[in-house]
Design a protein around this motif. Structure first.
Motif, short mmCIF file in Angstrom:
data_model
loop_
_atom_site.label_atom_id
_atom_site.label_comp_id
_atom_site.label_asym_id
_atom_site.label_seq_id
_atom_site.Cartn_x
_atom_site.Cartn_y
_atom_site.Cartn_z
N SER A 38 0.80 -1.18 -0.09
CA SER A 38 0.03 -0.04 -0.19
C SER A 38 0.87 1.29 -0.02
CB SER A 38 -0.90 0.05 1.23
OG SER A 38 -1.70 1.28 1.59
N HIS A 39 0.37 2.38 -0.90
CA HIS A 39 1.18 3.54 -1.01
C HIS A 39 0.19 4.61 -1.11
CE1 HIS A 39 4.78 5.87 -1.45
NE2 HIS A 39 4.53 6.15 -3.00
N SER A 40 -1.03 4.46 -0.51
CA SER A 40 -1.83 5.47 -0.19
C SER A 40 -3.15 5.48 -1.33
CB SER A 40 -1.53 6.79 0.20
OG SER A 40 -0.94 7.43 -1.17
N ILE A 41 -3.97 6.12 -1.26
CA ILE A 41 -5.10 6.34 -2.30
C ILE A 41 -4.76 7.74 -3.10
CG2 ILE A 41 -7.46 7.00 -3.00
CD1 ILE A 41 -8.11 5.14 -0.38
N THR A 42 -4.41 8.81 -2.10
CA THR A 42 -4.45 9.94 -2.97
C THR A 42 -3.07 10.34 -3.56
OG1 THR A 42 -4.11 11.19 -0.91
CG2 THR A 42 -6.32 11.05 -1.70
N ALA B 194 -5.13 1.69 4.76
CA ALA B 194 -6.28 0.41 4.68
C ALA B 194 -6.78 0.60 3.61
CB ALA B 194 -6.98 0.29 5.98
N GLY B 195 -7.47 1.91 3.23
CA GLY B 195 -8.39 2.30 2.11
C GLY B 195 -7.66 1.66 0.69
N SER B 196 -6.41 2.05 0.63
CA SER B 196 -5.33 1.65 -0.57
C SER B 196 -5.56 0.10 -0.60
CB SER B 196 -4.12 2.22 -0.58
OG SER B 196 -3.43 1.38 -1.12
N ARG B 197 -5.44 -0.51 0.27
CA ARG B 197 -5.33 -2.00 0.51
C ARG B 197 -6.72 -2.58 0.11
NH1 ARG B 197 -4.19 -4.12 6.36
NH2 ARG B 197 -6.22 -3.19 6.77
N ASP B 198 -7.92 -2.08 0.47
CA ASP B 198 -9.00 -2.39 0.08
C ASP B 198 -9.39 -2.39 -1.33
OD1 ASP B 198 -9.57 -2.73 2.74
OD2 ASP B 198 -10.84 -1.04 3.10
N ILE B 199 -8.83 -1.28 -1.95
CA ILE B 199 -8.95 -0.91 -3.51
C ILE B 199 -8.20 -2.00 -4.11
CG2 ILE B 199 -8.46 0.46 -5.19
CD1 ILE B 199 -9.27 2.85 -3.36
N ILE B 200 -6.99 -2.19 -3.71
CA ILE B 200 -6.04 -3.39 -4.54
C ILE B 200 -6.72 -4.80 -4.25
CG2 ILE B 200 -3.72 -4.57 -3.89
CD1 ILE B 200 -2.64 -1.82 -3.24
N GLU B 201 -7.19 -4.96 -3.09
CA GLU B 201 -8.02 -6.45 -3.10
C GLU B 201 -9.05 -6.40 -3.73
OE1 GLU B 201 -6.93 -6.96 1.75
OE2 GLU B 201 -8.84 -6.52 1.34
N THR B 202 -9.87 -5.37 -4.04
CA THR B 202 -11.29 -5.33 -4.79
C THR B 202 -10.89 -5.25 -6.43
OG1 THR B 202 -12.19 -4.06 -3.07
CG2 THR B 202 -13.42 -4.04 -5.04
N TYR B 203 -10.15 -4.32 -6.78
CA TYR B 203 -9.90 -4.14 -8.31
C TYR B 203 -8.75 -4.98 -8.78
CZ TYR B 203 -13.38 -0.75 -7.31
OH TYR B 203 -14.49 -0.10 -7.01
N GLY B 204 -7.59 -4.99 -7.84
CA GLY B 204 -6.31 -5.80 -8.28
C GLY B 204 -6.58 -7.32 -8.27
N GLY B 205 -7.65 -7.86 -7.64
CA GLY B 205 -7.69 -9.24 -7.44
C GLY B 205 -6.76 -9.82 -6.59
#
Length: 271
Positions: A64-68, A89-100
């Motif tokens: 994770s390297h942040s969202i913004t 944690a938000g960046s991690r969620d996005i990676i899990e959701t969209y990065g599979g």
């Protein structure tokens, strides 16, 4: 063994994906005949998540390297604990959701611009159950440092004026960024040298030969002292701008793999 960590920061997209594919081409093998691997600190903006998924499939570590990736330094330095939780944690969620990337596989974080948020940042990483942070810079020293836990006081001075280090105890590993020596060979005099944290932010590295010699000098510095993991921390944009530097790095990696049977290019999580 001597471990070497290759890391890349920021968005993964068509500007840099082919650089990663060239470096990790499936032909470069560690002594145990597994592919060499890297760690990608992914920030959300401009990222192509199918490419993130492909990097993960190839065995690389996604972190994770942040969202913004806000470029305002105080945004991070003065950020609240909640802000750090949302960003990391938000960046991690996005990676899990969209990065599979499966849950539990994104375990590391790096602060954008390496701007630490002091205790608030580490409290946030601990609350969000990250395994390690890789944002703290240790000033150039011999021997270099092994990664350490933040349960105890950190084993080096807080770097310069721009890092705001934690002062309390946290259950987080610190994959410390050892500054590397920007000189091409060790000098006898005990001169004061400013080290570099990121390979591509080193103003002394101007030519591919420069880079090759500096890599060798620092390899020996680690290998012959305490074999602390060597971190080569980069941004792919550097290779885009100076492709001859990528040639030099590839040449060096191939030479190391051909010369040593005890040197492994691994992810931070492996370390």
């Amino acid at each position: 063994p001597q471990m070497i960590v290759l890391s890349f920061d920021d968005a993964v997209n068509n500007n840099n994906f082919e650089i990663y594919q060239r470096l990790f081409n499936g032909q470069r093998k560690n002594p145990n005949s597994c592919d060499i691997r890297g760690t990608f600190f992914v920030s959300h903006k401009y990222t192509n998540y199918s490419m993130v998924q492909e990097l993960y499939r190839q065995g690389h570590e996604i972190a994770s390297h942040s969202i913004t990736h806000d470029n305002e330094e105080d945004y991070w330095g003065k950020g609240t604990k909640d802000l750090w939780v949302q960003e990391m944690a938000g960046s991690r969620d996005i990676i899990e959701t969209y990065g599979g990337v499966p849950r539990g596989e994104v375990v590391g974080a790096r602060a954008p611009l390496l701007r630490l948020g002091g205790n608030r940042m580490f409290a946030a990483l601990e609350q969000a159950e990250f395994l390690y942070d890789s944002s703290m810079v240790a000033p150039l020293q011999n021997p270099p440092l092994w990664p350490y836990t933040t349960f105890f006081a950190m084993p080096h001075a807080c770097h310069g004026n721009f890092q705001k280090c934690p002062t309390r105890s946290y259950g987080i590993w610190e994959m410390v960024l050892n500054e590397f020596d920007p000189r091409e060979q060790p000098s006898d005099v005990d001169e004061q040298i400013a080290g570099c944290a990121m390979l591509d932010s080193c103003s002394q590295i101007r030519t591919p030969d420069n880079l090759y010699n500096v890599l060798n000098h620092n390899f020996v510095r680690h290998y012959e002292q305490n074999r602390a993991p060597i971190g080569l921390y980069m941004h792919a944009a550097w290779f885009k701008k100076a492709p001859e530097m990528l040639d030099s790095l590839e040449f060096w990696i191939d030479e190391i793999l051909a010369t040593y049977t005890n040197v492994y290019f691994v992810t931070m999580n492996d370390v």
